[in-house]
Structures are given as structure tokens and as C-alpha cells.
Scaffold this active site. Structure first.
Site, PDB file in Angstrom:
ATOM      1  N   ASP A 121      60.528  84.739  -5.047  1.00  0.00           N
ATOM      2  CA  ASP A 121      59.197  84.970  -5.343  1.00  0.00           C
ATOM      3  C   ASP A 121      58.935  86.014  -6.570  1.00  0.00           C
ATOM      4  OD1 ASP A 121      56.637  85.780  -4.824  1.00  0.00           O
ATOM      5  OD2 ASP A 121      57.139  87.325  -3.472  1.00  0.00           O
ATOM      6  N   ASN A 143      55.846  87.234  -7.571  1.00  0.00           N
ATOM      7  CA  ASN A 143      54.415  87.849  -7.526  1.00  0.00           C
ATOM      8  C   ASN A 143      54.381  88.909  -6.295  1.00  0.00           C
ATOM      9  OD1 ASN A 143      53.931  85.886  -5.814  1.00  0.00           O
ATOM     10  ND2 ASN A 143      52.212  84.942  -6.781  1.00  0.00           N
ATOM     11  N   ASP A 157      54.040  88.148  -3.233  1.00  0.00           N
ATOM     12  CA  ASP A 157      53.132  87.563  -2.005  1.00  0.00           C
ATOM     13  C   ASP A 157      54.065  87.099  -0.846  1.00  0.00           C
ATOM     14  OD1 ASP A 157      54.357  85.042  -2.792  1.00  0.00           O
ATOM     15  OD2 ASP A 157      52.252  83.987  -2.906  1.00  0.00           O
ATOM     16  N   ASP A 210      58.149  80.912  -5.662  1.00  0.00           N
ATOM     17  CA  ASP A 210      57.385  80.253  -6.305  1.00  0.00           C
ATOM     18  C   ASP A 210      57.921  79.601  -7.533  1.00  0.00           C
ATOM     19  OD1 ASP A 210      57.456  82.483  -8.064  1.00  0.00           O
ATOM     20  OD2 ASP A 210      55.894  83.471  -6.965  1.00  0.00           O
ATOM     21  N   GLU A 237      65.660  59.751   2.552  1.00  0.00           N
ATOM     22  CA  GLU A 237      66.134  60.150   3.895  1.00  0.00           C
ATOM     23  C   GLU A 237      65.947  59.166   4.840  1.00  0.00           C
ATOM     24  OE1 GLU A 237      65.007  63.939   6.701  1.00  0.00           O
ATOM     25  OE2 GLU A 237      63.557  62.887   5.858  1.00  0.00           O
ATOM     26  N   ASP A 258      66.562  71.019   6.892  1.00  0.00           N
ATOM     27  CA  ASP A 258      66.475  70.710   8.394  1.00  0.00           C
ATOM     28  C   ASP A 258      67.576  70.946   9.171  1.00  0.00           C
ATOM     29  OD1 ASP A 258      63.840  69.684   7.620  1.00  0.00           O
ATOM     30  OD2 ASP A 258      64.393  67.857   7.265  1.00  0.00           O
TER      31      ASP A 258
HETATM   32  C1  NOJ Z   1      62.048  65.036   6.990  1.00  0.00           C
HETATM   33  C2  NOJ Z   1      61.825  66.634   6.235  1.00  0.00           C
HETATM   34  O1  NOJ Z   1      62.906  67.016   5.420  1.00  0.00           O
HETATM   35  C3  NOJ Z   1      61.247  67.354   7.047  1.00  0.00           C
HETATM   36  O2  NOJ Z   1      61.405  68.760   6.605  1.00  0.00           O
HETATM   37  C4  NOJ Z   1      59.897  66.899   7.835  1.00  0.00           C
HETATM   38  O3  NOJ Z   1      59.453  67.710   8.788  1.00  0.00           O
HETATM   39  C5  NOJ Z   1      59.946  65.589   8.087  1.00  0.00           C
HETATM   40  N1  NOJ Z   1      60.551  64.680   7.196  1.00  0.00           N
HETATM   41  C6  NOJ Z   1      58.290  65.148   8.137  1.00  0.00           C
HETATM   42  O4  NOJ Z   1      57.987  64.980   6.991  1.00  0.00           O
END
Ligand code: NOJ
Length: 584
Positions: free
Chosen positions: A26, A28, A30, A34, A262, A332
């Protein structure tokens, strides 16, 4: 392959670094990272040996799924900065020899995107931009509307949501605030082409394509029973291949742009097709098989880890695909040192061992922010501290089914995506040097000792180990592009060989890894078959330079018949001429 094709494949020699902007730096106060914050850390990124960045979404977004719900594909969310800041970032990265790759989220938009707002009012040309259907039981006088089919979404529950304005259901494979686009409509594909061009003209080198294998829904028939019902109607369909080919041919190729897709729940055969250079679709795919060795379904349902299972899966992909996207973490997944390593008793050594695994495989490595300092899973103590929409949706569903808090907590604690989303730990100051304000998500308490500043000057740190390994890999055609041969494995140990590329003077390497808290004795037949005794010379004539241990995370330079807990050793074959590389 022609020389021109090889020159075009810059990404084969790249080391990628993924930035999850809201948690990176970050500038600034908040409490959210960024773009100026990213620019201020480019020197640290360059010092790691990184040559390309993948930026998780920076577009304007209502943030139902932290930016993976986009409301304007041609803008930068003001909380991250401006388009001018973005241009400055691309230029500053370029000065350091670093390319920038954007996240492209085109399976769905935000429900607040103007396209969806117009679509729900049936305004042209947007009326058919999304997947709308009447209830299944139209005409039924019970009053309850049934969704058009039985599909379930990736965040649990039905994949359909009723819209009062349009008086129809719309499909959303993720959160209800992420309606799926309709790829049967050619106008949608034209919109996407325009978006790609917009960013390529600003100098980006390519795209990481979110859930790209799910774009085209071939039919809306009911799905077979399974964890994600309906998958067989939209996973890696011919319609998706066709769209990817069209985007590649019409837009990406003229810019020599790179794509990594992905690809959720993808099989090897599907992945081969999606990334086959002859078909001209994606360059690389992110598959998940290697991260699910100790899980029943995706990130859920823990089961015991086995190194031999992991090696078998790695072998399938290493040998099955021409080129692999190598990753152990992203925004994720849980942190790898907390997942396959031991983040309590062997934190540093197991983090380093996992670095050896990732950086001695064939392909292009993707390092996730904080992985290079061995960041661990979150240390939150209650579900209230979690932000992740997926965790909340699952919690809600389980609560409705009467699942007790303790079980919900256990499931979500191990699987929540927030494990990897806590702010990067830059130093030991308040909020780990990430922000001077209130961070949007908690900072791990271990930032007091586990941080970038503490590791920067320490030759034994995880960070410096990553730096040395990346240098070693950059100097070794074998490690980047050589063949892959599994050698031996059992529950705790694995060994594999990397064999030289044709015509290279770089010899082969043998990699030994221990995934356990115990010293593991190596059986004599293993040692013989691996020919890894550092005292043995190479066969053939000429001056002999014996095999040499070029990477060790324990300080030992010989196997001596065993591997210490979480030990990693990389042994370079003997050669006829001395080797001048850098050892890690
Ligand atoms: C895969 C992304 O990496 C994940 O973070 C997201 O929730 C889902 N696709 C939906 O866009």
C-alpha cells in the site's frame, strides 16, 4: 521448430511472479495495496531474478470476489490508481527487463457491469450477452420457481439466480454477483477482442486467462451427479477451443502475446489440446493435480500426503505436456510451506525444499508473492476474520445443513483462499510494512520475525535460497528444458533426474527430496540406480570432474545414504570439464 518460433517463445525462459495487488504494498495508507506500491517494490522483484509479472485483476470491481468480478474492462479501479499509474508500472518494469501480464476474467462479469444491467432490461445489443432462461416449472401454480437445470456452482449451491427485473434466471458458475457471459453470441467474442487489443496496445505482454476452459456451454441439460453438477456440459468444449483459436489468430498472434489459462479440473488430454502449439490456442495451462495429492476434492477433504503419489502425478504432467506452468501457490491455494511443508518445526528447511521442487522441474515457474520468503497460512482464530466469498458461501450452506461451528471452522481454516491473501510481510514494523493504515485483511503475527527485511541480508534465508536457485536455473539449460525421469519414491522421499538437452554442455542433475520430519535411509539399490554418489566419476574418457552437490538446504554436500528431515539435494553429474555455475 524454426528459430523464429523459438525467439517468439520468450516465456519459456521467463520466471513469473504473481502479484495479488490488494495485499502487495500500500502506498497511500488506505489499507489496500496499489499500483504505486507495486512500482516501489520493483527492485525487490528484479533482485529475485523475476522477468515477468502476472497481476491479479486491477480493473474497477464491486469486489464481490476481490476483483474477479469486473465492472469495466478498460479501466483501473481508483483504489489501485489510474491508467497513467498502470502505464508507469509497465514502463518501470520494462526498464528492469520485466514484462507485465494481465489477468483476463471473461467467463463472467460483475452483475454491476453495464452489459448486465442492460441485459436484464432486455436492451439491445446486450439482451443476449448472458445466459438467461425461464424457470423449469413455468406454469406450475405452486408459486416456487425452479432453476432451469440442476447445475451447481463452484462456490456451492445452485448455479442459477432469479432476476426480478428480467423475470428469468441467469447462470453464474461462481458467485451470484458473477453472471456468466454467453459465448454463443458472436458479439460477446468481438467485445473480448477489443478488450485484448486495448491492453496489448498499452504494452502488456499477455494474459493469465481465468477459468478459461469453462467459457462455452454446449448445452444446458441437467448434469450428472458429482461435486460440480453440469461440468460435462461446459468443461473444455469444442466451442471453447474454437474461441481460443480465434482470439489467438485474430488478436494475440499479431502482438506475439503470451497466454496461460487457468484450466479447472482439466485432464491431461484436455490440457494437451488446449496448449498444443499446432492448434494455436493457449501457450500454457495451470492444472491442479499436483496440489491435490492430500485432498479428496479440490481443496477439501484432507487425506495423508504421499511423495510417491506426488511424483507419479508430476511425471504424468512433466512428460505429458511439452511445457509446464510450474506453480505451488497462488491466491486461491494455501501457502505451500503450510500445505506440503512443515511451517512449525522445519519452516525454513521445508520452504527451501519446496523451492527446489518447483525450480528443478521442466517448464516456466510462477512464484506467488510472499512464497519467496516462506509466508505461511493465516493465523486467524475465527470465521469472522475471513473475507473470502467462497469461504462465506460454504459456511452459510453448511450452517443451513446444521454442521457445527467446529467442523465448519476446521474445513474453512485449511481450505480458505484467505490463507494466501494476507498482506506481504515486508518488515517487522506495524502491519509488516504493508500499510500505514488498517489492512483490509489481517497480517500474520509471525511477521515480527518472518519478513523480507529480516531475510534480505541473511545468506541462509529462504529468500536468498530462492535467489540462488533462480540464478542456477537461469544458467542451466538442463534444469529449464531438459528431460524428466522419475527415479524412486516412497511415502516420504522422491528422487528424479533431469537429463541434458540435445547439444548442451550442461550435464544431467539428480534431485533428492525428503517430505518428512524424519531422517530417511536411502536403500542401496536406489543409490546405485541413481548413480548419485558424489565420489563416483562419469563414464567415458577425458579429465574427470566428479558429480557435485550444487544445491543443499542443510549444508551437507553428500547423501551418505540418507536424507535429513525436509532435506533437498541437487547433484550435478560428473563432467569432462570444470563447471563454473553458481551453487545454491
Ligand atoms: C479463478 C480465480 O483465480 C479465483 O480467484 C476466482 O474466484 C474464480 N476464478 C472466479 O473468477
Amino acid at each position: 521448430m524454426t528459430e523464429a518460433t523459438l525467439a517468439h517463445q520468450w516465456w519459456k525462459d521467463a520466471v513469473f511472479y504473481q502479484i495479488y495487488p490488494r495485499s502487495f504494498q500500500d502506498s497511500n495508507g488506505d489499507g489496500r495495496g496499489d499500483i504505486p506500491g507495486i512500482i516501489s517494490r520493483l527492485d525487490e522483484i528484479a533482485a529475485l531474478g523475476v522477468t515477468a509479472l502476472w497481476l491479479s485483476p486491477l480493473y474497477p470491481s464491486p469486489d464481490a470476489d476481490n476483483g474477479y468480478d469486473i465492472s469495466d474492462y478498460r479501466g483501473i479501479d481508483p483504489r489501485y490508481g489510474t491508467l497513467e499509474d498502470f502505464d508507469r508500472l509497465v514502463a518501470a518494469a520494462k526498464e528492469r527487463g520485466i514484462r507485465v501480464v494481465m489477468d483476463l476474467v471473461i467467463n463472467h462479469t460483475s452483475d454491476e457491469h453495464p452489459w448486465f444491467q442492460a441485459s436484464r432490461r432486455r436492451e439491445e445489443p446486450y439482451a443476449d450477452y448472458y445466459i438467461w432462461r425461464p424457470p423449469r416449472n413455468l406454469g406450475d401454480d405452486s408459486g416456487d420457481r425452479e432453476p432451469p437445470n440442476n447445475w451447481t456452482g463452484f462456490f456451492m449451491g445452485s448455479a442459477w439466480e432469479w432476476d426480478d427485473v428480467r423475470q428469468e434466471f441467469y447462470l453464474h458458475l461462481f458467485d451470484k454477483k458473477q453472471p456468466d457471459l454467453n459465448y454463443h453470441n458472436p458479439a460477446v467474442i468481438e467485445e473480448i477482442k477489443g478488450i485484448l487489443k486495448f491492453w496489448l496496445d498499452r504494452g502488456v505482454a499477455g494474459f493469465r486467462c481465468d477459468v478459461i476452459s469453462l467459457l462455452y456451454k454446449s448445452s444446458l441439460e441437467d448434469g450428472k451427479p458429482g461435486a460440480i453438477r453440469g461440468l460435462e456440459h461446459y468443461k473444455a468444449q469444442p466451442g471453447t477451443h474454437k474461441i481460443l483459436h480465434e482470439l489467438r489468430h485474430a488478436v494475440l498472434d499479431p502482438y506475439n502475446a503470451f497466454t496461460v489459462g487457468e484450466t479447472v479440473m482439466v485432464t491431461l488430454e484436455e490440457a494437451k489440446d488446449l496448449s498444443d502449439p499446432g492448434r494455436g490456442e493457449l501457450d500454457l495451462v495451470f492444472y491442479f493435480d499436483h496440489l491435490e495429492v492430500d485432498r479428496l476434492v479440490a481443496r477439501y477433504g484432507p487425506k495423508p500426503f504421499r511423495a510417491d503419489t506426488l511424483l507419479r502425478r508430476l511425471t504424468t504432467w512433466q512428460r505429458g505436456l511439452d511445457w509446464n506452468a510450474l506453480y505451488l501457490e497462488n491466491h486461491d491455494q494455501p501457502r505451500i510451506v503450510s500445505h506440503y511443508g512443515n511451517d512449525r518445526h522445519y519452516w525454513s528447511r521445508s520452504a527451501q525444499m519446496l523451492a527446489v521442487l518447483q525450480l528443478t522441474l521442466r517448464g516456466t515457474p510462477f512464484i506467488y508473492q510472499g512464497q519467496e520468503i516462506g509466508m505461511t497460512n493465516f493465523d486467524f482464530t475465527s470465521l469472522d476474520q475471513i473475507n473470502d466469498v467462497e469461504s462465506h458461501n460454504i459456511d452459510r450452506l453448511l450452517r443451513r445443513r446444521g454442521v457445527p461451528y467446529s467442523l465448519r471452522w476446521y474445513l474453512i481454516k485449511t481450505a480458505s483462499r484467505d490463507n494466501a491473501r494476507t498482506p506481504v510481510q515486508w518488515d517487522s514494523s506495524e502491519h509488516a510494512g504493508f500499510t500505514t493504515g488498517q489492512p483490509w485483511l489481517g497480517v500474520n503475527a509471525n511477521a515480527s520475525w518472518l519478513n523480507y527485511a529480516a531475510q534480505d541480508g541473511d545468506p541462509k534465508s529462504v529468500l536468498n535460497f530462492y535467489r540462488r536457485l533462480i540464478r542456477l536455473r537461469a544458467a542451466s539449460p538442463t534444469l529449464r528444458a531438459g528431460g524428466f525421469e522419475p527415479l524412486i519414491a516412497d511415502r516420504a522421499v522422491m528422487a528424479y533426474r533431469r537429463t541434458p538437452t540435445a547439444g548442451s554442455t550442461d550435464p544431467g542433475y539428480t534431485v533428492w527430496l525428503n517430505f518428512s520430519d524424519q531422517t530417511q535411509r536411502l536403500k542401496q539399490p536406489w543409490l546405485t540406480s541413481a548413480m548419485s554418489d558424489p565420489e563416483a566419476g562419469p563414464t567415458g574418457a577425458g579429465p574427470v570432474h566428479p558429480p557435485e552437490c550444487v544445491v543443499s538446504n542443510t549444508g551437507r554436500r553428500r547423501l551418505d545414504g540418507c536424507l535429513l528431515p525436509w532435506e533437498a539435494m541437487v547433484i550435478r553429474d560428473g563432467t569432462a570439464t570444470p563447471w563454473r555455475g553458481d551453487a545454491a
